[in-house]
Design a protein around this motif. Structure first.
Motif, PDB file in Angstrom:
ATOM      1  N   UNK A 169       0.818  -1.213   0.000  1.00 20.79           N
ATOM      2  CA  UNK A 169       0.000   0.000   0.000  1.00 20.79           C
ATOM      3  C   UNK A 169       0.853   1.265   0.000  1.00 20.79           C
ATOM      4  N   UNK A 170       2.055   1.164   0.554  1.00 19.55           N
ATOM      5  CA  UNK A 170       2.930   2.333   0.603  1.00 19.55           C
ATOM      6  C   UNK A 170       3.860   2.462  -0.577  1.00 19.55           C
ATOM      7  N   UNK A 171       3.852   1.486  -1.482  1.00 18.32           N
ATOM      8  CA  UNK A 171       4.760   1.518  -2.630  1.00 18.32           C
ATOM      9  C   UNK A 171       4.225   2.428  -3.733  1.00 18.32           C
ATOM     10  N   UNK A 172       5.071   2.662  -4.724  1.00 17.32           N
ATOM     11  CA  UNK A 172       4.631   3.440  -5.881  1.00 17.32           C
ATOM     12  C   UNK A 172       3.485   2.737  -6.599  1.00 17.32           C
ATOM     13  N   UNK A 173       3.526   1.405  -6.644  1.00 17.19           N
ATOM     14  CA  UNK A 173       2.437   0.661  -7.276  1.00 17.19           C
ATOM     15  C   UNK A 173       1.143   0.828  -6.491  1.00 17.19           C
ATOM     16  N   UNK A 174       1.256   0.932  -5.169  1.00 15.92           N
ATOM     17  CA  UNK A 174       0.064   1.088  -4.346  1.00 15.92           C
ATOM     18  C   UNK A 174      -0.504   2.486  -4.375  1.00 15.92           C
ATOM     19  N   UNK A 175       0.376   3.496  -4.523  1.00 17.71           N
ATOM     20  CA  UNK A 175      -0.097   4.879  -4.503  1.00 17.71           C
ATOM     21  C   UNK A 175      -0.452   5.399  -5.885  1.00 17.71           C
ATOM     22  N   UNK A 176       0.263   4.935  -6.897  1.00 13.97           N
ATOM     23  CA  UNK A 176       0.104   5.514  -8.226  1.00 13.97           C
ATOM     24  C   UNK A 176      -1.251   5.280  -8.859  1.00 13.97           C
ATOM     25  N   UNK A 177      -1.397   4.209  -9.615  1.00 12.59           N
ATOM     26  CA  UNK A 177      -2.656   3.996 -10.337  1.00 12.59           C
ATOM     27  C   UNK A 177      -3.790   3.518  -9.441  1.00 12.59           C
ATOM     28  N   UNK A 178      -3.522   3.339  -8.165  1.00 13.53           N
ATOM     29  CA  UNK A 178      -4.549   2.803  -7.267  1.00 13.53           C
ATOM     30  C   UNK A 178      -4.810   3.798  -6.142  1.00 13.53           C
ATOM     31  N   UNK A 179      -5.289   4.951  -6.487  1.00 10.75           N
ATOM     32  CA  UNK A 179      -5.558   5.970  -5.473  1.00 10.75           C
ATOM     33  C   UNK A 179      -6.695   5.536  -4.552  1.00 10.75           C
ATOM     34  N   UNK A 180      -6.632   5.979  -3.317  1.00 12.99           N
ATOM     35  CA  UNK A 180      -7.725   5.714  -2.384  1.00 12.99           C
ATOM     36  C   UNK A 180      -7.706   4.337  -1.756  1.00 12.99           C
ATOM     37  N   UNK A 181      -6.556   3.647  -1.771  1.00 11.20           N
ATOM     38  CA  UNK A 181      -6.498   2.319  -1.166  1.00 11.20           C
ATOM     39  C   UNK A 181      -6.442   2.381   0.353  1.00 11.20           C
ATOM     40  N   UNK A 182      -6.109   3.524   0.897  1.00 15.67           N
ATOM     41  CA  UNK A 182      -6.093   3.662   2.347  1.00 15.67           C
ATOM     42  C   UNK A 182      -4.835   3.086   2.966  1.00 15.67           C
ATOM     43  N   UNK A 183      -4.923   2.761   4.256  1.00 17.73           N
ATOM     44  CA  UNK A 183      -3.770   2.252   4.997  1.00 17.73           C
ATOM     45  C   UNK A 183      -4.059   0.825   5.450  1.00 17.73           C
ATOM     46  N   UNK A 184      -2.994   0.126   5.833  1.00 20.47           N
ATOM     47  CA  UNK A 184      -3.115  -1.292   6.167  1.00 20.47           C
ATOM     48  C   UNK A 184      -4.067  -1.535   7.332  1.00 20.47           C
ATOM     49  N   UNK A 185      -4.105  -0.609   8.287  1.00 20.58           N
ATOM     50  CA  UNK A 185      -4.958  -0.790   9.456  1.00 20.58           C
ATOM     51  C   UNK A 185      -6.439  -0.846   9.144  1.00 20.58           C
ATOM     52  N   UNK A 186      -6.830  -0.454   7.936  1.00 21.77           N
ATOM     53  CA  UNK A 186      -8.236  -0.487   7.549  1.00 21.77           C
ATOM     54  C   UNK A 186      -8.651  -1.829   6.933  1.00 21.77           C
ATOM     55  N   UNK A 187      -7.700  -2.734   6.783  1.00 25.28           N
ATOM     56  CA  UNK A 187      -7.960  -3.970   6.046  1.00 25.28           C
ATOM     57  C   UNK A 187      -8.058  -5.195   6.961  1.00 25.28           C
ATOM     58  N   UNK A 188      -8.603  -6.249   6.377  1.00 23.75           N
ATOM     59  CA  UNK A 188      -8.647  -7.568   6.993  1.00 23.75           C
ATOM     60  C   UNK A 188      -7.893  -8.524   6.071  1.00 23.75           C
ATOM     61  N   UNK A 189      -6.910  -9.208   6.612  1.00 30.73           N
ATOM     62  CA  UNK A 189      -6.143 -10.146   5.806  1.00 30.73           C
ATOM     63  C   UNK A 189      -6.975 -11.414   5.592  1.00 30.73           C
ATOM     64  N   UNK A 190      -7.138 -11.789   4.338  1.00 29.74           N
ATOM     65  CA  UNK A 190      -7.932 -12.960   3.983  1.00 29.74           C
ATOM     66  C   UNK A 190      -7.078 -14.177   3.656  1.00 29.74           C
ATOM     67  N   UNK A 191      -5.924 -13.949   3.042  1.00 27.09           N
ATOM     68  CA  UNK A 191      -5.120 -15.076   2.579  1.00 27.09           C
ATOM     69  C   UNK A 191      -3.679 -14.620   2.386  1.00 27.09           C
TER      70      UNK A 191
END
Length: 311
Positions: free
Chosen positions: A135-157
């Motif tokens: 989420x903090x990488x260029x791939x996470x910030x660039x074309x994928x705006x609005x992904x938020x931060x890790x604390x907002x997620x639930x790990x599924x797999x």
């Protein structure tokens, strides 16, 4: 009137005039004596302000006493009734706004529903670290705006990934979802400690005739190798299948390759299934969903939106 009488009259007039002047002087002196001096306003104001402050402080103390004393008195009085008085004291405390603490703020993503969703040596800590990196990488910030931060997620797999001709090098997948309106889902690929790919999508809206089970359209990367390697997959191959599941669905099963039917994990509106192939296959995992009565309510072979044949 003779001369002596005129003198006496003049003297009498002067006497009256002198007497009148003396009387006026005396009255003036008395008036000045009786007139009060100007009020000492600054001193009075200071005394007034001090008095008001004293009254406010006294009133505040009285209010505090009124607010605390009844609860304490009731609690103490209740001790004779088997401790029943403790309840009002607790309810009075509970009515206050809670004070935020460090533990109230999530420090990272929520973990999966079962330990079986973390595979191939991936721990929750390492899965969290990989998700944060994605989420903090260029791939996470660039074309994928609005992904938020890790604390907002639930790990599924979390599981190992197998490199192919399109994406060489082995690594790991981390799949996480955010329980917001768009139900954002990310698939992170990490190889040699570097973020190699971030796939994201909002999966809240689907076709109007979608079923109670909705396989993730981008899960193909979890259960298939590149089409360029048809007939030449690297084996053994760890695979995963994920998707949304309606609350009316009580059980989901997945079969892939060897025909063995595996129960999927249901985790906050998602189903997750994994396995390992020792031979290449041409058909995608078959997914079935059942309601609480055991009735089949979904079959991927009947889903026109599901790509049953691998590319």
């Amino acid at each position: 009137m003779n001369g002596d009488e005129r003198v006496d009259a003049w003297q009498g007039a002067d006497g009256e005039r002198e007497f009148a002047e003396r009387v006026r002087a005396l009255l003036t002196d008395d008036a000045l004596t009786l007139q009060p001096s100007m009020a000492p306003y600054p001193a009075i104001r200071r005394r007034g302000v001090a008095e008001r402050r004293r009254r406010v402080a006294a009133a505040g103390a009285a209010l505090v006493t009124l607010a605390v004393a009844p609860v304490g008195a009731y609690a103490l009085g209740g001790a004779d009734r088997g401790g029943e008085g403790a309840s009002p004291a607790v309810s009075a405390t509970a009515s206050r706004s809670p004070v935020p603490t460090a533990s109230a703020t999530p420090s990272g993503p929520s973990g999966p529903a079962t330990d079986g969703q973390l595979l191939d040596g991936v721990t929750r800590e390492s899965a969290v670290s990989m998700l944060e990196d994605c989420l903090g990488s260029d791939l996470g910030r660039g074309p994928h705006q609005g992904l938020g931060v890790a604390g907002e997620y639930r790990i599924l797999l979390a599981m190992r990934s197998t490199g192919d001709s399109n994406s060489p090098g082995n690594g790991h997948f981390v799949v996480a979802a955010r329980d917001d309106a768009a139900r954002t889902r990310v698939i992170c690929t990490v190889k040699d400690g570097e973020v190699a790919g971030v796939n994201s999508g909002g999966v809240a809206e689907g076709p109007p005739d979608q079923g109670p089970v909705v396989p993730d359209i981008n899960a193909l990367k979890l259960y298939a190798q590149s089409a360029m390697d048809r007939g030449n997959w690297k084996l053994p191959f760890r695979w995963g299948s994920i998707g949304l599941v309606d609350p009316s669905v009580a059980r989901v099963t997945v079969s892939y390759g060897d025909g063995e039917t595996r129960p999927a994990v249901l985790d906050h509106g998602w189903y997750i299934a994994t396995g390992e192939l020792d031979q290449q296959v041409t058909r995608a995992p078959r997914i079935k969903g059942y309601d609480a009565a055991g009735e089949l309510v979904y079959d991927s072979d009947r889903d026109k939106y599901y790509m049953a044949e691998l590319p």
